[in-house]
Design a protein around this motif. Structure first.
Motif, short mmCIF file in Angstrom:
data_model
loop_
_atom_site.label_atom_id
_atom_site.label_comp_id
_atom_site.label_asym_id
_atom_site.label_seq_id
_atom_site.Cartn_x
_atom_site.Cartn_y
_atom_site.Cartn_z
N GLY A 258 0.81 -1.21 0.00
CA GLY A 258 0.00 0.00 0.00
C GLY A 258 0.85 1.26 0.00
O GLY A 258 0.52 2.25 -0.67
N LEU A 259 1.95 1.24 0.75
CA LEU A 259 2.85 2.41 0.81
C LEU A 259 3.47 2.68 -0.56
O LEU A 259 3.56 3.82 -1.00
CB LEU A 259 3.95 2.18 1.85
N LEU A 260 3.92 1.61 -1.21
CA LEU A 260 4.56 1.76 -2.52
C LEU A 260 3.56 2.27 -3.57
O LEU A 260 3.93 3.01 -4.48
CB LEU A 260 5.17 0.43 -2.98
N ALA A 261 2.29 1.86 -3.42
CA ALA A 261 1.26 2.28 -4.37
C ALA A 261 0.68 3.65 -4.01
O ALA A 261 -0.07 4.23 -4.79
CB ALA A 261 0.14 1.24 -4.41
N GLY A 262 1.00 4.15 -2.81
CA GLY A 262 0.47 5.43 -2.36
C GLY A 262 -1.02 5.38 -2.08
O GLY A 262 -1.73 6.39 -2.13
N ASN A 263 -1.52 4.17 -1.74
CA ASN A 263 -2.95 3.95 -1.53
C ASN A 263 -3.31 4.20 -0.07
O ASN A 263 -3.33 3.28 0.76
CB ASN A 263 -3.31 2.52 -1.94
N ILE A 264 -3.60 5.44 0.28
CA ILE A 264 -3.85 5.81 1.69
C ILE A 264 -5.11 5.16 2.23
O ILE A 264 -5.13 4.67 3.37
CB ILE A 264 -3.93 7.35 1.82
N SER A 265 -6.18 5.12 1.43
CA SER A 265 -7.44 4.54 1.92
C SER A 265 -7.28 3.06 2.29
O SER A 265 -7.79 2.61 3.31
CB SER A 265 -8.54 4.70 0.86
N ASN A 266 -6.52 2.32 1.47
CA ASN A 266 -6.28 0.91 1.75
C ASN A 266 -5.46 0.74 3.03
O ASN A 266 -5.72 -0.15 3.84
CB ASN A 266 -5.57 0.25 0.57
N LEU A 267 -4.49 1.61 3.23
CA LEU A 267 -3.64 1.56 4.43
C LEU A 267 -4.48 1.80 5.69
O LEU A 267 -4.32 1.10 6.70
CB LEU A 267 -2.53 2.61 4.35
N LEU A 268 -5.38 2.77 5.63
CA LEU A 268 -6.23 3.08 6.79
C LEU A 268 -7.16 1.92 7.10
O LEU A 268 -7.44 1.62 8.27
CB LEU A 268 -7.03 4.36 6.54
N LEU A 269 -7.65 1.24 6.07
CA LEU A 269 -8.54 0.09 6.27
C LEU A 269 -7.78 -1.09 6.89
O LEU A 269 -8.30 -1.79 7.76
CB LEU A 269 -9.17 -0.33 4.94
N ILE A 270 -6.54 -1.31 6.43
CA ILE A 270 -5.72 -2.39 7.01
C ILE A 270 -5.43 -2.11 8.48
O ILE A 270 -5.55 -3.00 9.33
CB ILE A 270 -4.40 -2.56 6.22
N PHE A 271 -5.07 -0.87 8.78
CA PHE A 271 -4.79 -0.49 10.17
C PHE A 271 -6.05 -0.62 11.04
O PHE A 271 -5.97 -1.08 12.19
CB PHE A 271 -4.23 0.93 10.24
N ASP A 272 -7.20 -0.27 10.49
CA ASP A 272 -8.46 -0.42 11.22
C ASP A 272 -8.73 -1.89 11.52
O ASP A 272 -9.17 -2.24 12.63
CB ASP A 272 -9.60 0.17 10.39
N GLU A 273 -8.47 -2.76 10.56
CA GLU A 273 -8.67 -4.20 10.76
C GLU A 273 -7.75 -4.73 11.87
O GLU A 273 -8.16 -5.54 12.70
CB GLU A 273 -8.40 -4.95 9.44
N ILE A 274 -6.51 -4.23 11.88
CA ILE A 274 -5.54 -4.64 12.90
C ILE A 274 -6.03 -4.24 14.29
O ILE A 274 -5.98 -5.02 15.25
CB ILE A 274 -4.16 -4.02 12.60
N LEU A 275 -6.53 -3.02 14.42
CA LEU A 275 -7.04 -2.54 15.71
C LEU A 275 -8.27 -3.34 16.15
O LEU A 275 -8.44 -3.66 17.33
CB LEU A 275 -7.37 -1.05 15.64
N LYS A 276 -9.16 -3.66 15.19
CA LYS A 276 -10.36 -4.43 15.51
C LYS A 276 -10.03 -5.84 15.97
O LYS A 276 -10.79 -6.45 16.71
CB LYS A 276 -11.29 -4.48 14.29
N ASN A 277 -8.89 -6.36 15.53
CA ASN A 277 -8.45 -7.69 15.97
C ASN A 277 -7.78 -7.67 17.34
O ASN A 277 -7.28 -8.69 17.82
CB ASN A 277 -7.49 -8.30 14.95
N GLY A 278 -7.76 -6.49 17.96
CA GLY A 278 -7.26 -6.39 19.34
C GLY A 278 -5.79 -6.08 19.48
O GLY A 278 -5.24 -6.17 20.57
N PHE A 279 -5.14 -5.71 18.38
CA PHE A 279 -3.71 -5.40 18.46
C PHE A 279 -3.50 -3.93 18.79
O PHE A 279 -4.32 -3.07 18.46
CB PHE A 279 -3.02 -5.75 17.13
N ASP A 280 -2.39 -3.65 19.43
CA ASP A 280 -2.06 -2.30 19.86
C ASP A 280 -1.34 -1.55 18.74
O ASP A 280 -0.49 -2.12 18.03
CB ASP A 280 -1.16 -2.39 21.11
#
Length: 381
Positions: A258-280
Protein backbone atom coordinates in the motif's frame (compact mmCIF):
# COMPACT_ATOMS: atom_id res chain seq x y z
CA UNK A 1 -3.32 -40.72 34.23
CA UNK A 2 0.39 -40.03 33.85
CA UNK A 3 1.62 -36.77 35.38
CA UNK A 4 2.61 -34.17 32.79
CA UNK A 5 6.23 -32.99 32.92
CA UNK A 6 7.00 -29.66 31.25
CA UNK A 7 9.45 -29.84 28.35
CA UNK A 8 11.98 -27.60 30.14
CA UNK A 9 12.38 -30.36 32.77
CA UNK A 10 11.76 -33.43 30.64
CA UNK A 11 14.39 -32.44 28.06
CA UNK A 12 16.84 -30.74 30.39
CA UNK A 13 20.38 -31.50 29.14
CA UNK A 14 22.13 -34.29 31.05
CA UNK A 15 25.62 -33.77 29.62
CA UNK A 16 27.71 -31.02 28.04
CA UNK A 17 27.04 -32.29 24.51
CA UNK A 18 23.28 -31.74 24.85
CA UNK A 19 23.56 -28.10 26.05
CA UNK A 20 22.12 -25.80 23.37
CA UNK A 21 23.99 -22.77 22.04
CA UNK A 22 26.76 -22.47 24.67
CA UNK A 23 29.64 -24.26 22.97
CA UNK A 24 32.25 -21.77 24.24
CA UNK A 25 31.24 -22.61 27.83
CA UNK A 26 30.95 -26.39 27.54
CA UNK A 27 34.24 -26.72 25.63
CA UNK A 28 36.13 -24.74 28.29
CA UNK A 29 34.61 -26.76 31.15
CA UNK A 30 35.36 -30.10 29.46
CA UNK A 31 38.97 -29.02 28.83
CA UNK A 32 39.28 -27.98 32.48
CA UNK A 33 38.16 -31.48 33.54
CA UNK A 34 40.42 -33.11 30.96
CA UNK A 35 43.54 -31.17 32.03
CA UNK A 36 42.64 -31.12 35.74
CA UNK A 37 42.53 -27.31 35.72
CA UNK A 38 39.34 -26.86 37.70
CA UNK A 39 38.96 -23.50 39.40
CA UNK A 40 37.85 -23.32 43.04
CA UNK A 41 34.96 -20.97 42.20
CA UNK A 42 32.96 -20.33 39.03
CA UNK A 43 30.58 -17.48 38.25
CA UNK A 44 28.01 -18.20 35.55
CA UNK A 45 26.45 -14.96 34.22
CA UNK A 46 23.81 -14.38 31.59
CA UNK A 47 20.11 -13.79 30.89
CA UNK A 48 17.38 -16.11 32.16
CA UNK A 49 16.78 -19.48 30.57
CA UNK A 50 20.12 -19.90 28.78
CA UNK A 51 21.53 -22.84 30.78
CA UNK A 52 23.48 -21.43 33.74
CA UNK A 53 22.05 -23.73 36.43
CA UNK A 54 21.93 -26.63 33.98
CA UNK A 55 25.65 -26.30 33.20
CA UNK A 56 26.40 -25.99 36.92
CA UNK A 57 24.61 -29.28 37.61
CA UNK A 58 26.27 -31.03 34.67
CA UNK A 59 29.69 -29.85 35.87
CA UNK A 60 28.92 -31.05 39.42
CA UNK A 61 27.86 -34.47 38.11
CA UNK A 62 30.77 -34.84 35.69
CA UNK A 63 33.63 -34.05 38.10
CA UNK A 64 32.34 -36.74 40.52
CA UNK A 65 31.63 -39.33 37.83
CA UNK A 66 33.52 -42.57 38.52
CA UNK A 67 33.70 -43.63 34.88
CA UNK A 68 34.12 -40.66 32.53
CA UNK A 69 33.61 -41.30 28.82
CA UNK A 70 36.35 -40.82 26.22
CA UNK A 71 35.20 -37.24 25.53
CA UNK A 72 35.03 -36.41 29.27
CA UNK A 73 31.27 -36.61 29.71
CA UNK A 74 29.46 -38.15 32.68
CA UNK A 75 28.63 -41.83 32.13
CA UNK A 76 25.16 -41.63 33.76
CA UNK A 77 25.67 -45.25 34.88
CA UNK A 78 27.96 -45.18 37.92
CA UNK A 79 26.63 -44.87 41.49
CA UNK A 80 27.55 -41.19 41.67
CA UNK A 81 25.73 -40.32 38.43
CA UNK A 82 22.67 -42.36 39.40
CA UNK A 83 22.51 -40.65 42.80
CA UNK A 84 22.77 -37.26 41.12
CA UNK A 85 20.10 -38.07 38.53
CA UNK A 86 17.77 -39.18 41.35
CA UNK A 87 18.44 -35.99 43.36
CA UNK A 88 20.00 -38.12 46.09
CA UNK A 89 23.63 -37.01 45.85
CA UNK A 90 25.24 -35.87 49.12
CA UNK A 91 28.08 -34.19 47.20
CA UNK A 92 25.94 -31.50 45.54
CA UNK A 93 24.32 -28.74 47.58
CA UNK A 94 22.09 -26.11 45.97
CA UNK A 95 21.20 -22.84 47.64
CA UNK A 96 18.70 -20.29 46.36
CA UNK A 97 20.19 -16.93 47.36
CA UNK A 98 16.90 -15.18 46.61
CA UNK A 99 15.35 -16.67 49.76
CA UNK A 100 18.53 -17.54 51.71
CA UNK A 101 20.44 -14.27 51.57
CA UNK A 102 21.33 -13.54 55.19
CA UNK A 103 24.64 -13.85 57.02
CA UNK A 104 23.30 -16.85 58.98
CA UNK A 105 22.49 -18.72 55.76
CA UNK A 106 26.05 -18.23 54.49
CA UNK A 107 27.53 -19.22 57.87
CA UNK A 108 25.54 -22.47 57.73
CA UNK A 109 26.95 -23.08 54.26
CA UNK A 110 30.49 -22.38 55.46
CA UNK A 111 30.01 -24.85 58.31
CA UNK A 112 29.01 -27.57 55.80
CA UNK A 113 32.15 -26.93 53.75
CA UNK A 114 34.34 -28.16 56.61
CA UNK A 115 33.22 -31.77 56.11
CA UNK A 116 34.93 -33.77 53.36
CA UNK A 117 32.81 -35.88 50.96
CA UNK A 118 32.15 -39.45 52.13
CA UNK A 119 32.48 -40.72 48.58
CA UNK A 120 33.56 -39.02 45.40
CA UNK A 121 36.27 -36.42 44.91
CA UNK A 122 34.41 -33.09 45.23
CA UNK A 123 31.65 -31.41 47.16
CA UNK A 124 29.97 -28.86 44.90
CA UNK A 125 27.98 -25.87 46.16
CA UNK A 126 25.66 -24.24 43.61
CA UNK A 127 24.34 -20.83 44.66
CA UNK A 128 21.63 -19.55 42.33
CA UNK A 129 20.71 -15.85 42.00
CA UNK A 130 23.84 -15.03 43.98
CA UNK A 131 23.41 -11.27 43.39
CA UNK A 132 20.55 -11.38 45.93
CA UNK A 133 22.97 -11.96 48.82
CA UNK A 134 23.29 -9.03 51.22
CA UNK A 135 26.65 -7.21 51.49
CA UNK A 136 27.14 -8.74 54.94
CA UNK A 137 26.53 -12.22 53.52
CA UNK A 138 29.02 -11.56 50.69
CA UNK A 139 31.64 -10.46 53.23
CA UNK A 140 31.03 -13.55 55.37
CA UNK A 141 31.59 -15.66 52.25
CA UNK A 142 34.84 -14.03 51.09
CA UNK A 143 37.43 -16.04 53.05
CA UNK A 144 35.86 -19.41 52.28
CA UNK A 145 35.52 -18.53 48.59
CA UNK A 146 39.18 -17.48 48.38
CA UNK A 147 40.69 -20.43 50.26
CA UNK A 148 38.25 -23.35 50.25
CA UNK A 149 39.30 -26.92 51.05
CA UNK A 150 40.69 -28.76 48.01
CA UNK A 151 37.54 -30.89 47.77
CA UNK A 152 35.11 -27.91 47.67
CA UNK A 153 34.01 -26.17 44.47
CA UNK A 154 31.62 -23.23 44.36
CA UNK A 155 29.45 -22.45 41.33
CA UNK A 156 27.64 -19.12 41.53
CA UNK A 157 24.91 -18.24 39.03
CA UNK A 158 23.42 -14.81 38.39
CA UNK A 159 21.42 -12.81 35.88
CA UNK A 160 22.79 -9.51 37.24
CA UNK A 161 26.57 -9.61 37.35
CA UNK A 162 26.85 -5.86 37.98
CA UNK A 163 25.26 -6.30 41.44
CA UNK A 164 28.03 -8.59 42.68
CA UNK A 165 30.78 -6.89 44.67
CA UNK A 166 34.25 -6.76 43.01
CA UNK A 167 35.90 -8.76 45.81
CA UNK A 168 33.66 -11.73 44.91
CA UNK A 169 34.23 -11.30 41.16
CA UNK A 170 38.01 -11.33 41.64
CA UNK A 171 37.84 -14.75 43.35
CA UNK A 172 35.82 -16.45 40.58
CA UNK A 173 36.44 -17.76 37.10
CA UNK A 174 33.76 -15.88 35.15
CA UNK A 175 31.73 -17.44 32.31
CA UNK A 176 29.39 -15.22 30.29
CA UNK A 177 26.48 -17.12 28.74
CA UNK A 178 25.05 -15.88 25.44
CA UNK A 179 21.45 -15.45 24.41
CA UNK A 180 20.64 -18.55 22.36
CA UNK A 181 20.31 -18.00 18.61
CA UNK A 182 16.92 -18.37 16.93
CA UNK A 183 18.22 -21.15 14.65
CA UNK A 184 19.51 -23.15 17.65
CA UNK A 185 16.22 -22.79 19.55
CA UNK A 186 14.17 -23.74 16.47
CA UNK A 187 16.37 -26.80 15.89
CA UNK A 188 15.92 -27.91 19.51
CA UNK A 189 12.14 -27.42 19.31
CA UNK A 190 12.13 -29.49 16.11
CA UNK A 191 13.95 -32.29 17.96
CA UNK A 192 11.45 -32.20 20.86
CA UNK A 193 8.49 -32.16 18.47
CA UNK A 194 9.94 -35.27 16.82
CA UNK A 195 10.42 -36.99 20.18
CA UNK A 196 6.83 -36.18 21.19
CA UNK A 197 5.54 -37.25 17.73
CA UNK A 198 4.03 -33.82 17.09
CA UNK A 199 3.85 -32.48 13.55
CA UNK A 200 5.13 -28.90 13.58
CA UNK A 201 5.34 -26.29 10.85
CA UNK A 202 8.79 -24.75 10.44
CA UNK A 203 7.41 -21.20 10.53
CA UNK A 204 5.59 -21.92 13.83
CA UNK A 205 8.81 -23.14 15.49
CA UNK A 206 10.74 -20.09 14.27
CA UNK A 207 8.03 -17.78 15.56
CA UNK A 208 8.23 -19.42 19.01
CA UNK A 209 12.03 -19.13 18.93
CA UNK A 210 11.79 -15.44 18.01
CA UNK A 211 9.23 -14.73 20.73
CA UNK A 212 11.48 -16.39 23.36
CA UNK A 213 14.12 -13.65 22.88
CA UNK A 214 17.13 -15.93 23.34
CA UNK A 215 15.82 -17.85 26.38
CA UNK A 216 15.40 -21.57 25.69
CA UNK A 217 13.30 -22.12 28.81
CA UNK A 218 10.83 -19.47 27.63
CA UNK A 219 10.70 -21.12 24.19
CA UNK A 220 9.89 -24.50 25.77
CA UNK A 221 7.15 -22.96 27.92
CA UNK A 222 5.57 -21.34 24.84
CA UNK A 223 5.95 -24.64 22.94
CA UNK A 224 4.06 -26.51 25.69
CA UNK A 225 1.34 -23.86 25.64
CA UNK A 226 0.80 -24.08 21.87
CA UNK A 227 0.88 -27.90 21.95
CA UNK A 228 -1.84 -27.87 24.61
CA UNK A 229 -3.85 -25.35 22.56
CA UNK A 230 -3.61 -27.57 19.46
CA UNK A 231 -4.49 -30.75 21.46
CA UNK A 232 -1.00 -32.16 20.90
CA UNK A 233 -1.62 -33.14 17.28
CA UNK A 234 -0.18 -30.49 14.97
CA UNK A 235 1.61 -27.20 15.58
CA UNK A 236 0.57 -24.73 12.90
CA UNK A 237 1.72 -21.19 12.18
CA UNK A 238 -1.84 -19.80 12.27
CA UNK A 239 -2.58 -21.34 15.67
CA UNK A 240 0.72 -20.02 17.01
CA UNK A 241 0.14 -16.40 15.97
CA UNK A 242 -3.46 -16.65 17.23
CA UNK A 243 -2.43 -17.96 20.65
CA UNK A 244 0.54 -15.64 21.10
CA UNK A 245 -1.46 -12.69 19.75
CA UNK A 246 1.17 -11.76 17.18
CA UNK A 247 0.57 -9.85 13.95
CA UNK A 248 1.00 -12.04 10.88
CA UNK A 249 3.77 -11.22 8.38
CA UNK A 250 1.03 -10.84 5.73
CA UNK A 251 -0.21 -7.61 7.29
CA UNK A 252 3.20 -5.98 6.97
CA UNK A 253 3.65 -7.16 3.38
CA UNK A 254 0.22 -5.68 2.54
CA UNK A 255 1.06 -2.39 4.29
CA UNK A 256 4.32 -1.99 2.33
CA UNK A 257 2.46 -2.78 -0.91
CA UNK A 258 0.00 0.00 0.00
CA UNK A 259 2.85 2.41 0.81
CA UNK A 260 4.56 1.76 -2.52
CA UNK A 261 1.26 2.28 -4.37
CA UNK A 262 0.47 5.43 -2.36
CA UNK A 263 -2.95 3.95 -1.53
CA UNK A 264 -3.85 5.81 1.69
CA UNK A 265 -7.44 4.54 1.92
CA UNK A 266 -6.28 0.91 1.75
CA UNK A 267 -3.64 1.56 4.43
CA UNK A 268 -6.23 3.08 6.79
CA UNK A 269 -8.54 0.09 6.27
CA UNK A 270 -5.72 -2.39 7.01
CA UNK A 271 -4.79 -0.49 10.17
CA UNK A 272 -8.46 -0.42 11.22
CA UNK A 273 -8.67 -4.20 10.76
CA UNK A 274 -5.54 -4.64 12.90
CA UNK A 275 -7.04 -2.54 15.71
CA UNK A 276 -10.36 -4.43 15.51
CA UNK A 277 -8.45 -7.69 15.97
CA UNK A 278 -7.26 -6.39 19.34
CA UNK A 279 -3.71 -5.40 18.46
CA UNK A 280 -2.06 -2.30 19.86
CA UNK A 281 -1.06 0.55 17.53
CA UNK A 282 2.36 0.80 19.16
CA UNK A 283 3.09 -2.88 18.57
CA UNK A 284 2.04 -2.43 14.94
CA UNK A 285 4.40 0.49 14.32
CA UNK A 286 7.29 -1.35 16.03
CA UNK A 287 6.56 -4.44 13.91
CA UNK A 288 6.44 -2.31 10.75
CA UNK A 289 9.86 -0.84 11.65
CA UNK A 290 11.27 -4.37 11.98
CA UNK A 291 9.71 -5.33 8.64
CA UNK A 292 11.25 -2.30 6.90
CA UNK A 293 14.59 -3.09 8.52
CA UNK A 294 14.42 -6.66 7.18
CA UNK A 295 13.65 -5.32 3.70
CA UNK A 296 16.71 -3.06 4.00
CA UNK A 297 18.84 -6.03 5.01
CA UNK A 298 17.64 -7.95 1.94
CA UNK A 299 18.97 -5.24 -0.41
CA UNK A 300 22.50 -6.60 0.02
CA UNK A 301 23.22 -10.36 -0.53
CA UNK A 302 25.91 -10.17 2.17
CA UNK A 303 23.37 -9.25 4.90
CA UNK A 304 20.41 -11.45 3.89
CA UNK A 305 21.36 -13.99 6.57
CA UNK A 306 20.63 -11.39 9.27
CA UNK A 307 16.89 -12.02 8.96
CA UNK A 308 15.86 -15.06 11.00
CA UNK A 309 12.85 -16.42 9.08
CA UNK A 310 12.02 -19.57 7.13
CA UNK A 311 13.19 -19.96 3.52
CA UNK A 312 9.68 -19.35 2.16
CA UNK A 313 9.26 -16.09 4.05
CA UNK A 314 12.79 -15.03 3.13
CA UNK A 315 11.86 -15.33 -0.56
CA UNK A 316 8.90 -12.99 0.03
CA UNK A 317 11.23 -10.47 1.69
CA UNK A 318 13.68 -10.68 -1.22
CA UNK A 319 10.91 -10.15 -3.78
CA UNK A 320 9.43 -7.14 -1.97
CA UNK A 321 12.86 -5.61 -1.29
CA UNK A 322 13.45 -5.43 -5.09
CA UNK A 323 10.43 -3.09 -5.33
CA UNK A 324 11.70 -0.78 -2.56
CA UNK A 325 14.43 1.76 -3.11
CA UNK A 326 16.98 2.56 -0.42
CA UNK A 327 15.68 6.15 -0.19
CA UNK A 328 12.13 4.93 0.41
CA UNK A 329 13.20 2.46 3.11
CA UNK A 330 15.39 4.99 4.96
CA UNK A 331 12.68 7.66 4.90
CA UNK A 332 9.98 5.20 6.02
CA UNK A 333 12.21 3.88 8.83
CA UNK A 334 12.81 7.45 10.03
CA UNK A 335 9.05 8.18 10.12
CA UNK A 336 8.36 4.87 11.93
CA UNK A 337 11.09 5.60 14.46
CA UNK A 338 9.69 9.07 15.20
CA UNK A 339 6.19 7.61 15.53
CA UNK A 340 7.51 4.99 17.97
CA UNK A 341 9.30 7.60 20.11
CA UNK A 342 6.32 10.00 20.26
CA UNK A 343 3.53 7.37 20.52
CA UNK A 344 3.05 7.34 24.30
CA UNK A 345 3.01 11.13 24.53
CA UNK A 346 0.31 11.44 21.84
CA UNK A 347 -3.26 12.26 22.96
CA UNK A 348 -4.79 10.65 19.85
CA UNK A 349 -2.63 7.57 19.30
CA UNK A 350 -4.68 6.15 16.45
CA UNK A 351 -4.41 9.38 14.46
CA UNK A 352 -0.69 9.51 15.31
CA UNK A 353 -0.10 6.15 13.57
CA UNK A 354 -2.44 7.04 10.68
CA UNK A 355 -0.49 10.27 10.04
CA UNK A 356 2.74 8.25 9.94
CA UNK A 357 1.20 5.87 7.38
CA UNK A 358 0.01 8.85 5.27
CA UNK A 359 3.48 10.42 5.34
CA UNK A 360 5.10 7.12 4.29
CA UNK A 361 2.56 6.69 1.48
CA UNK A 362 3.72 10.01 -0.01
CA UNK A 363 7.44 9.08 0.02
CA UNK A 364 7.44 7.41 -3.47
CA UNK A 365 5.80 10.51 -4.98
CA UNK A 366 8.28 12.83 -3.22
CA UNK A 367 11.22 10.75 -4.45
CA UNK A 368 9.82 10.81 -8.01
CA UNK A 369 9.40 14.60 -7.95
CA UNK A 370 12.93 15.05 -6.57
CA UNK A 371 14.33 12.82 -9.34
CA UNK A 372 12.45 14.76 -12.05
CA UNK A 373 13.67 18.09 -10.63
CA UNK A 374 17.24 16.79 -10.56
CA UNK A 375 17.07 15.63 -14.18
CA UNK A 376 15.67 18.98 -15.32
CA UNK A 377 18.44 20.87 -13.52
CA UNK A 378 21.01 18.68 -15.28
CA UNK A 379 19.43 19.46 -18.68
CA UNK A 380 19.56 23.21 -18.01
CA UNK A 381 23.17 22.91 -16.95
Amino acid sequence: MENFVVSARKYRPSNFKSVVGQGHITTTLKNAIKNNHLAQAFLFCGPRGVGKTTCARILAKTINCQNLTADFEACNECDSCKAFNNNASFNVHELDAASNNSVDDIRNLVDQVRYAPQQGQYKVYIIDEVHMLSNQAFNAFLKTLEEPPKYAIFILATTEKHKIIPTILSRCQIFDFNRIQINDIAEHLRYIAGEEKIEAEEEALRLIATKADGALRDALSIFDLIVTYSAGVKLTYQETISNLHILDYDYYFKVVEGLLAGNISNLLLIFDEILKNGFDGHNFIVGLSEHLRDLMVCKDPATVELIQVSDGTKERYLEQSKLCGISFLLSALHICNQCDIQYKASKNQRLHVELALMKMAKIPQAIHLATVAQEESKKKA
